[in-house]
Design an enzyme around this catalytic site. Structure first.
Site, PDB file in Angstrom:
ATOM      1  N   ARG A  15      22.975   2.310  22.029  1.00 61.13           N
ATOM      2  CA  ARG A  15      23.028   3.734  21.725  1.00 61.13           C
ATOM      3  C   ARG A  15      22.281   4.536  22.797  1.00 61.13           C
ATOM      4  O   ARG A  15      21.559   3.983  23.622  1.00 61.13           O
ATOM      5  CB  ARG A  15      22.410   4.004  20.343  1.00 61.13           C
ATOM      6  N   LYS A  75      15.579   4.330  19.760  1.00 61.41           N
ATOM      7  CA  LYS A  75      14.634   3.365  19.209  1.00 61.41           C
ATOM      8  C   LYS A  75      13.203   3.688  19.620  1.00 61.41           C
ATOM      9  O   LYS A  75      12.949   4.451  20.556  1.00 61.41           O
ATOM     10  CB  LYS A  75      14.989   1.956  19.674  1.00 61.41           C
ATOM     11  N   TYR A  94      13.233   7.538  16.641  1.00 65.56           N
ATOM     12  CA  TYR A  94      12.802   6.691  15.528  1.00 65.56           C
ATOM     13  C   TYR A  94      11.512   5.988  15.935  1.00 65.56           C
ATOM     14  O   TYR A  94      11.393   5.503  17.065  1.00 65.56           O
ATOM     15  CB  TYR A  94      13.863   5.640  15.200  1.00 65.56           C
ATOM     16  N   HIS A  96       9.178   4.183  13.087  1.00 70.14           N
ATOM     17  CA  HIS A  96       8.920   3.085  12.136  1.00 70.14           C
ATOM     18  C   HIS A  96       7.546   2.470  12.399  1.00 70.14           C
ATOM     19  O   HIS A  96       7.407   1.282  12.696  1.00 70.14           O
ATOM     20  CB  HIS A  96      10.014   2.016  12.240  1.00 70.14           C
ATOM     21  N   ASP A 270      13.567  -2.627   9.663  1.00 69.74           N
ATOM     22  CA  ASP A 270      12.845  -1.680  10.516  1.00 69.74           C
ATOM     23  C   ASP A 270      11.506  -1.277   9.911  1.00 69.74           C
ATOM     24  O   ASP A 270      10.574  -0.918  10.635  1.00 69.74           O
ATOM     25  CB  ASP A 270      13.684  -0.418  10.761  1.00 69.74           C
TER      26      ASP A 270
END
Length: 372
Positions: A15, A75, A94, A96, A270
Protein backbone atom coordinates in the site's frame (compact mmCIF):
# COMPACT_ATOMS: atom_id res chain seq x y z
CA UNK A 1 2.83 22.66 4.30
CA UNK A 2 5.35 20.22 2.85
CA UNK A 3 3.78 16.75 2.85
CA UNK A 4 5.97 13.69 2.35
CA UNK A 5 4.96 10.14 1.49
CA UNK A 6 7.72 7.49 1.67
CA UNK A 7 7.69 3.99 0.24
CA UNK A 8 6.46 1.45 2.79
CA UNK A 9 9.28 -0.82 3.94
CA UNK A 10 7.42 -3.33 6.14
CA UNK A 11 7.71 -6.80 4.53
CA UNK A 12 5.12 -7.43 1.80
CA UNK A 13 3.47 -4.05 2.36
CA UNK A 14 2.35 -2.81 -1.04
CA UNK A 15 0.00 0.00 0.00
CA UNK A 16 0.96 3.68 -0.19
CA UNK A 17 -0.02 6.53 2.12
CA UNK A 18 -1.28 8.90 -0.57
CA UNK A 19 -3.10 8.30 -3.83
CA UNK A 20 -2.53 10.61 -6.80
CA UNK A 21 -6.02 12.03 -6.15
CA UNK A 22 -5.03 12.90 -2.57
CA UNK A 23 -1.83 14.50 -3.83
CA UNK A 24 -3.81 16.55 -6.34
CA UNK A 25 -6.19 17.75 -3.61
CA UNK A 26 -3.29 18.78 -1.37
CA UNK A 27 -1.57 20.67 -4.20
CA UNK A 28 -4.86 22.42 -4.99
CA UNK A 29 -4.92 23.58 -1.35
CA UNK A 30 -1.55 25.21 -1.85
CA UNK A 31 0.68 22.56 -0.30
CA UNK A 32 3.81 20.87 -1.64
CA UNK A 33 3.69 17.08 -1.96
CA UNK A 34 6.79 14.87 -2.13
CA UNK A 35 6.44 11.21 -3.08
CA UNK A 36 9.31 8.73 -2.87
CA UNK A 37 10.09 7.22 -6.25
CA UNK A 38 8.17 3.99 -6.74
CA UNK A 39 6.08 4.42 -3.57
CA UNK A 40 2.80 3.77 -5.35
CA UNK A 41 3.92 0.99 -7.67
CA UNK A 42 2.65 -1.85 -5.48
CA UNK A 43 -0.83 -0.31 -5.55
CA UNK A 44 -0.74 0.30 -9.29
CA UNK A 45 0.20 4.01 -9.22
CA UNK A 46 3.19 5.16 -11.26
CA UNK A 47 5.45 8.12 -10.51
CA UNK A 48 4.00 9.82 -13.60
CA UNK A 49 0.54 9.67 -12.02
CA UNK A 50 1.79 11.66 -9.04
CA UNK A 51 3.69 14.11 -11.22
CA UNK A 52 0.53 14.72 -13.23
CA UNK A 53 -1.20 15.51 -9.93
CA UNK A 54 1.43 18.15 -9.15
CA UNK A 55 3.63 16.18 -6.73
CA UNK A 56 7.41 16.05 -6.82
CA UNK A 57 9.21 12.70 -6.95
CA UNK A 58 12.15 12.24 -4.56
CA UNK A 59 14.53 9.30 -4.71
CA UNK A 60 15.27 8.42 -1.09
CA UNK A 61 13.34 8.15 2.19
CA UNK A 62 16.00 10.27 3.88
CA UNK A 63 15.17 13.18 1.59
CA UNK A 64 11.44 12.69 2.21
CA UNK A 65 11.81 12.75 6.00
CA UNK A 66 14.28 15.66 5.88
CA UNK A 67 12.03 17.76 3.63
CA UNK A 68 8.51 17.13 4.92
CA UNK A 69 6.65 18.93 7.69
CA UNK A 70 4.17 16.04 7.75
CA UNK A 71 4.80 12.39 6.92
CA UNK A 72 1.79 10.44 5.62
CA UNK A 73 2.15 6.65 5.68
CA UNK A 74 0.16 3.45 5.99
CA UNK A 75 1.99 1.21 8.46
CA UNK A 76 3.73 2.16 11.68
CA UNK A 77 7.23 3.56 11.09
CA UNK A 78 9.87 0.87 11.16
CA UNK A 79 13.04 1.26 13.24
CA UNK A 80 15.04 2.82 10.39
CA UNK A 81 12.23 5.31 9.71
CA UNK A 82 11.83 6.26 13.35
CA UNK A 83 15.45 7.40 13.41
CA UNK A 84 14.59 9.97 10.72
CA UNK A 85 11.68 11.56 12.58
CA UNK A 86 12.39 14.88 14.25
CA UNK A 87 10.97 17.31 16.76
CA UNK A 88 8.05 19.34 15.41
CA UNK A 89 7.37 16.92 12.55
CA UNK A 90 3.87 15.46 12.20
CA UNK A 91 3.44 11.73 11.56
CA UNK A 92 0.02 10.64 10.29
CA UNK A 93 -0.33 6.86 9.95
CA UNK A 94 -1.42 3.66 11.68
CA UNK A 95 0.59 3.23 14.89
CA UNK A 96 -0.91 0.41 17.04
CA UNK A 97 1.32 1.39 19.97
CA UNK A 98 -0.23 -0.69 22.78
CA UNK A 99 1.61 -3.94 21.92
CA UNK A 100 4.74 -2.14 20.65
CA UNK A 101 6.92 -0.63 23.42
CA UNK A 102 9.95 -0.24 21.12
CA UNK A 103 8.07 1.94 18.65
CA UNK A 104 6.49 3.95 21.46
CA UNK A 105 9.88 4.63 23.02
CA UNK A 106 11.36 5.77 19.69
CA UNK A 107 8.43 8.06 18.89
CA UNK A 108 8.65 9.67 22.33
CA UNK A 109 12.40 10.20 21.94
CA UNK A 110 12.00 11.67 18.44
CA UNK A 111 9.95 14.62 19.68
CA UNK A 112 7.51 14.26 16.80
CA UNK A 113 3.74 14.66 16.89
CA UNK A 114 2.17 11.29 16.00
CA UNK A 115 -1.50 11.00 15.07
CA UNK A 116 -2.81 7.44 14.74
CA UNK A 117 -5.39 6.53 12.13
CA UNK A 118 -6.80 3.81 14.36
CA UNK A 119 -7.86 6.12 17.22
CA UNK A 120 -9.45 8.96 15.21
CA UNK A 121 -13.18 8.84 15.94
CA UNK A 122 -16.44 10.12 14.45
CA UNK A 123 -19.74 11.42 15.76
CA UNK A 124 -21.28 7.95 15.78
CA UNK A 125 -18.63 6.46 18.04
CA UNK A 126 -16.93 4.77 15.08
CA UNK A 127 -13.33 4.71 13.90
CA UNK A 128 -13.52 6.15 10.37
CA UNK A 129 -9.86 5.64 9.44
CA UNK A 130 -9.75 2.10 10.77
CA UNK A 131 -13.09 1.12 9.24
CA UNK A 132 -12.01 0.79 5.57
CA UNK A 133 -9.12 -1.50 6.46
CA UNK A 134 -11.36 -3.40 8.89
CA UNK A 135 -13.78 -3.92 6.02
CA UNK A 136 -10.99 -5.22 3.79
CA UNK A 137 -9.48 -7.44 6.49
CA UNK A 138 -12.90 -8.77 7.44
CA UNK A 139 -13.68 -9.72 3.86
CA UNK A 140 -10.24 -11.30 3.43
CA UNK A 141 -10.40 -13.35 6.63
CA UNK A 142 -12.70 -16.15 5.36
CA UNK A 143 -10.77 -16.20 2.09
CA UNK A 144 -7.37 -16.75 3.75
CA UNK A 145 -8.99 -19.04 6.33
CA UNK A 146 -10.43 -21.20 3.56
CA UNK A 147 -6.95 -21.46 2.02
CA UNK A 148 -5.48 -22.43 5.40
CA UNK A 149 -8.21 -25.07 5.86
CA UNK A 150 -6.95 -26.93 2.82
CA UNK A 151 -5.11 -30.12 3.78
CA UNK A 152 -1.98 -29.23 1.83
CA UNK A 153 -1.66 -26.12 4.02
CA UNK A 154 -2.07 -28.03 7.28
CA UNK A 155 -5.81 -27.61 7.70
CA UNK A 156 -8.62 -30.10 8.20
CA UNK A 157 -9.32 -30.40 4.49
CA UNK A 158 -12.81 -28.93 4.77
CA UNK A 159 -14.53 -27.04 1.94
CA UNK A 160 -16.26 -23.86 3.12
CA UNK A 161 -19.55 -24.51 1.36
CA UNK A 162 -19.51 -28.28 1.43
CA UNK A 163 -21.16 -30.18 -1.43
CA UNK A 164 -24.51 -32.01 -1.76
CA UNK A 165 -24.50 -34.66 0.91
CA UNK A 166 -21.56 -33.12 2.82
CA UNK A 167 -22.09 -30.31 5.31
CA UNK A 168 -20.32 -26.93 5.11
CA UNK A 169 -17.52 -25.66 7.32
CA UNK A 170 -18.52 -24.25 10.69
CA UNK A 171 -17.12 -20.73 11.10
CA UNK A 172 -17.09 -18.88 14.43
CA UNK A 173 -16.59 -15.10 14.31
CA UNK A 174 -15.65 -13.57 17.68
CA UNK A 175 -16.70 -9.91 17.60
CA UNK A 176 -19.58 -8.38 15.68
CA UNK A 177 -18.07 -5.00 14.76
CA UNK A 178 -16.90 -3.92 11.33
CA UNK A 179 -14.40 -6.77 10.89
CA UNK A 180 -16.75 -9.40 12.23
CA UNK A 181 -19.73 -8.26 10.19
CA UNK A 182 -17.82 -8.30 6.93
CA UNK A 183 -16.17 -11.62 7.78
CA UNK A 184 -19.53 -13.20 8.57
CA UNK A 185 -21.08 -11.90 5.34
CA UNK A 186 -18.33 -13.32 3.17
CA UNK A 187 -18.09 -16.63 5.04
CA UNK A 188 -21.86 -17.06 4.75
CA UNK A 189 -21.65 -16.13 1.08
CA UNK A 190 -19.11 -18.93 0.63
CA UNK A 191 -21.72 -21.32 1.97
CA UNK A 192 -20.32 -21.81 5.48
CA UNK A 193 -22.38 -22.28 8.63
CA UNK A 194 -21.52 -19.05 10.48
CA UNK A 195 -22.04 -17.88 14.06
CA UNK A 196 -21.10 -14.40 15.33
CA UNK A 197 -20.51 -13.80 19.05
CA UNK A 198 -20.58 -10.31 20.57
CA UNK A 199 -21.12 -8.76 24.01
CA UNK A 200 -23.36 -5.93 22.84
CA UNK A 201 -27.02 -6.84 22.72
CA UNK A 202 -27.67 -3.72 20.66
CA UNK A 203 -25.13 -4.91 18.08
CA UNK A 204 -26.61 -8.41 18.04
CA UNK A 205 -30.07 -6.93 17.45
CA UNK A 206 -28.66 -4.84 14.59
CA UNK A 207 -27.05 -7.89 12.99
CA UNK A 208 -30.26 -9.87 13.35
CA UNK A 209 -32.37 -7.05 11.88
CA UNK A 210 -30.07 -6.46 8.91
CA UNK A 211 -28.93 -9.99 8.08
CA UNK A 212 -31.75 -12.15 9.41
CA UNK A 213 -30.92 -15.82 8.88
CA UNK A 214 -27.75 -15.25 6.83
CA UNK A 215 -25.74 -16.19 9.93
CA UNK A 216 -26.40 -17.02 13.59
CA UNK A 217 -25.63 -14.74 16.53
CA UNK A 218 -24.89 -15.37 20.20
CA UNK A 219 -24.09 -13.36 23.30
CA UNK A 220 -20.40 -13.88 23.94
CA UNK A 221 -19.53 -15.56 27.23
CA UNK A 222 -16.66 -17.82 28.23
CA UNK A 223 -19.00 -20.79 28.32
CA UNK A 224 -20.62 -20.21 24.93
CA UNK A 225 -17.26 -19.47 23.31
CA UNK A 226 -15.81 -22.70 24.70
CA UNK A 227 -18.81 -24.64 23.39
CA UNK A 228 -18.47 -23.22 19.88
CA UNK A 229 -14.69 -23.79 19.83
CA UNK A 230 -15.29 -27.55 20.00
CA UNK A 231 -17.44 -27.38 16.86
CA UNK A 232 -15.64 -24.80 14.72
CA UNK A 233 -13.53 -25.54 11.66
CA UNK A 234 -12.47 -21.88 11.57
CA UNK A 235 -12.39 -19.15 14.23
CA UNK A 236 -12.00 -15.54 13.13
CA UNK A 237 -10.81 -13.18 15.87
CA UNK A 238 -12.40 -9.79 15.27
CA UNK A 239 -12.35 -8.07 18.66
CA UNK A 240 -11.23 -4.48 19.18
CA UNK A 241 -10.75 -2.18 22.15
CA UNK A 242 -9.79 1.14 20.49
CA UNK A 243 -6.11 1.86 20.95
CA UNK A 244 -5.67 -0.86 23.58
CA UNK A 245 -4.14 -4.31 23.48
CA UNK A 246 -6.60 -6.97 22.35
CA UNK A 247 -7.92 -9.34 25.05
CA UNK A 248 -6.78 -12.97 24.82
CA UNK A 249 -10.03 -14.87 24.32
CA UNK A 250 -8.84 -18.32 23.17
CA UNK A 251 -6.31 -20.09 25.36
CA UNK A 252 -3.79 -22.75 24.42
CA UNK A 253 -5.21 -25.14 27.02
CA UNK A 254 -8.46 -25.12 25.02
CA UNK A 255 -6.79 -26.52 21.88
CA UNK A 256 -7.27 -30.17 22.89
CA UNK A 257 -11.04 -29.58 22.79
CA UNK A 258 -10.86 -28.25 19.22
CA UNK A 259 -10.86 -30.22 15.97
CA UNK A 260 -7.31 -31.05 14.79
CA UNK A 261 -6.42 -28.91 11.80
CA UNK A 262 -8.98 -26.23 12.58
CA UNK A 263 -7.93 -22.68 11.79
CA UNK A 264 -7.53 -19.50 13.83
CA UNK A 265 -7.49 -16.26 11.79
CA UNK A 266 -6.44 -13.39 14.07
CA UNK A 267 -7.47 -10.09 12.51
CA UNK A 268 -6.70 -8.39 15.86
CA UNK A 269 -2.99 -9.19 15.53
CA UNK A 270 -2.10 -5.50 14.96
CA UNK A 271 -3.25 -4.89 18.53
CA UNK A 272 -1.41 -7.91 19.91
CA UNK A 273 -3.87 -10.60 18.86
CA UNK A 274 -6.89 -12.12 20.59
CA UNK A 275 -5.60 -15.71 20.78
CA UNK A 276 -3.01 -16.65 23.41
CA UNK A 277 -0.73 -18.28 20.82
CA UNK A 278 -0.93 -15.53 18.20
CA UNK A 279 2.27 -14.04 16.83
CA UNK A 280 2.53 -11.69 13.87
CA UNK A 281 3.37 -13.29 10.52
CA UNK A 282 3.90 -11.96 7.00
CA UNK A 283 2.35 -12.65 3.61
CA UNK A 284 5.55 -14.50 2.69
CA UNK A 285 5.13 -16.99 5.56
CA UNK A 286 1.60 -16.49 6.89
CA UNK A 287 0.68 -19.81 8.53
CA UNK A 288 2.03 -21.72 11.50
CA UNK A 289 0.81 -24.59 13.69
CA UNK A 290 0.53 -24.89 17.48
CA UNK A 291 -0.65 -28.16 19.03
CA UNK A 292 -2.41 -29.19 15.83
CA UNK A 293 -4.25 -25.87 15.40
CA UNK A 294 -3.38 -23.76 12.36
CA UNK A 295 -2.82 -20.00 12.81
CA UNK A 296 -3.06 -17.22 10.22
CA UNK A 297 -1.82 -14.01 11.84
CA UNK A 298 -0.61 -11.66 9.09
CA UNK A 299 -0.24 -8.20 10.60
CA UNK A 300 -1.04 -6.28 7.43
CA UNK A 301 -3.73 -8.38 5.79
CA UNK A 302 -5.09 -5.53 3.61
CA UNK A 303 -1.65 -5.22 2.02
CA UNK A 304 -2.50 -8.33 0.01
CA UNK A 305 -5.07 -6.32 -1.98
CA UNK A 306 -3.01 -3.16 -2.08
CA UNK A 307 -4.88 -1.23 -4.74
CA UNK A 308 -8.32 -1.68 -3.20
CA UNK A 309 -6.92 -0.96 0.26
CA UNK A 310 -4.96 2.13 -0.78
CA UNK A 311 -7.92 3.75 -2.52
CA UNK A 312 -10.28 2.92 0.37
CA UNK A 313 -7.84 4.27 2.95
CA UNK A 314 -7.10 7.38 0.87
CA UNK A 315 -10.80 8.18 0.62
CA UNK A 316 -11.06 8.11 4.41
CA UNK A 317 -7.83 9.89 5.37
CA UNK A 318 -7.91 12.68 2.78
CA UNK A 319 -10.20 15.13 4.67
CA UNK A 320 -8.16 14.76 7.88
CA UNK A 321 -4.86 15.07 6.02
CA UNK A 322 -6.06 18.27 4.37
CA UNK A 323 -7.26 19.69 7.70
CA UNK A 324 -3.85 19.01 9.28
CA UNK A 325 -2.08 20.64 6.33
CA UNK A 326 -4.44 23.62 5.99
CA UNK A 327 -4.62 24.54 9.68
CA UNK A 328 -1.57 22.95 11.25
CA UNK A 329 -1.97 19.98 13.56
CA UNK A 330 -2.75 21.95 16.72
CA UNK A 331 -5.54 24.08 15.25
CA UNK A 332 -6.96 21.14 13.31
CA UNK A 333 -7.15 19.08 16.50
CA UNK A 334 -8.56 21.99 18.47
CA UNK A 335 -11.32 22.40 15.87
CA UNK A 336 -12.12 18.67 15.66
CA UNK A 337 -12.29 16.61 18.87
CA UNK A 338 -12.48 13.44 16.77
CA UNK A 339 -9.13 14.19 15.15
CA UNK A 340 -7.77 15.09 18.59
CA UNK A 341 -8.60 11.53 19.68
CA UNK A 342 -6.03 10.41 17.13
CA UNK A 343 -3.20 12.22 18.94
CA UNK A 344 -1.01 9.54 20.57
CA UNK A 345 2.37 11.23 20.99
CA UNK A 346 3.52 14.85 21.16
CA UNK A 347 6.96 16.27 21.96
CA UNK A 348 8.09 13.37 24.10
CA UNK A 349 4.78 12.86 25.88
CA UNK A 350 2.23 10.07 25.50
CA UNK A 351 -1.29 11.41 24.97
CA UNK A 352 -3.45 8.27 24.62
CA UNK A 353 -4.69 6.69 27.84
CA UNK A 354 -5.17 3.09 26.63
CA UNK A 355 -1.58 2.95 25.37
CA UNK A 356 -0.29 4.29 28.68
CA UNK A 357 -2.27 1.65 30.54
CA UNK A 358 -0.92 -1.13 28.30
CA UNK A 359 2.72 -0.02 28.54
CA UNK A 360 2.84 1.51 32.03
CA UNK A 361 3.74 4.99 30.78
CA UNK A 362 2.44 8.27 32.21
CA UNK A 363 -0.05 10.05 29.97
CA UNK A 364 -0.90 13.72 29.53
CA UNK A 365 -4.36 14.56 28.22
CA UNK A 366 -4.44 15.74 24.59
CA UNK A 367 -6.60 18.70 25.69
CA UNK A 368 -3.72 19.94 27.85
CA UNK A 369 -1.35 19.62 24.91
CA UNK A 370 -3.65 21.76 22.75
CA UNK A 371 -4.02 24.42 25.43
CA UNK A 372 -0.29 24.38 26.09
Amino acid sequence: MKIGCPTEIKPQEFRVGMTPNAAQEAVAHGHEVFIQAGAGKGAGFEDADYQAAGAAIIDTPGEIFATADMIVKVKEPQAAERKMLREGQVLFTYLHLAPDPAQTKDLLESGCTAIAYETVTDGNGGLPLLAPMSEVAGRLAPQVGAYTLQKANGGRGVLMGGVPGVGPAKVLVVGGGVVGTHAARIAAGMGADVTVLDRSLARLRYLDDVFGNVFNTGYSSAGLLAEHLTQADMVIGAVLIPGAEAPKLVRRDQFPTMKPGSVLVDVAIDQGGCFETSKATTHADPIYEVDGIMHYCVANMPGAVARTSTIALGNATMPFMLALADKGWKQACADDPHLLNGLNVHAGQLTYYAVGMALGIDVISPEKVIKG
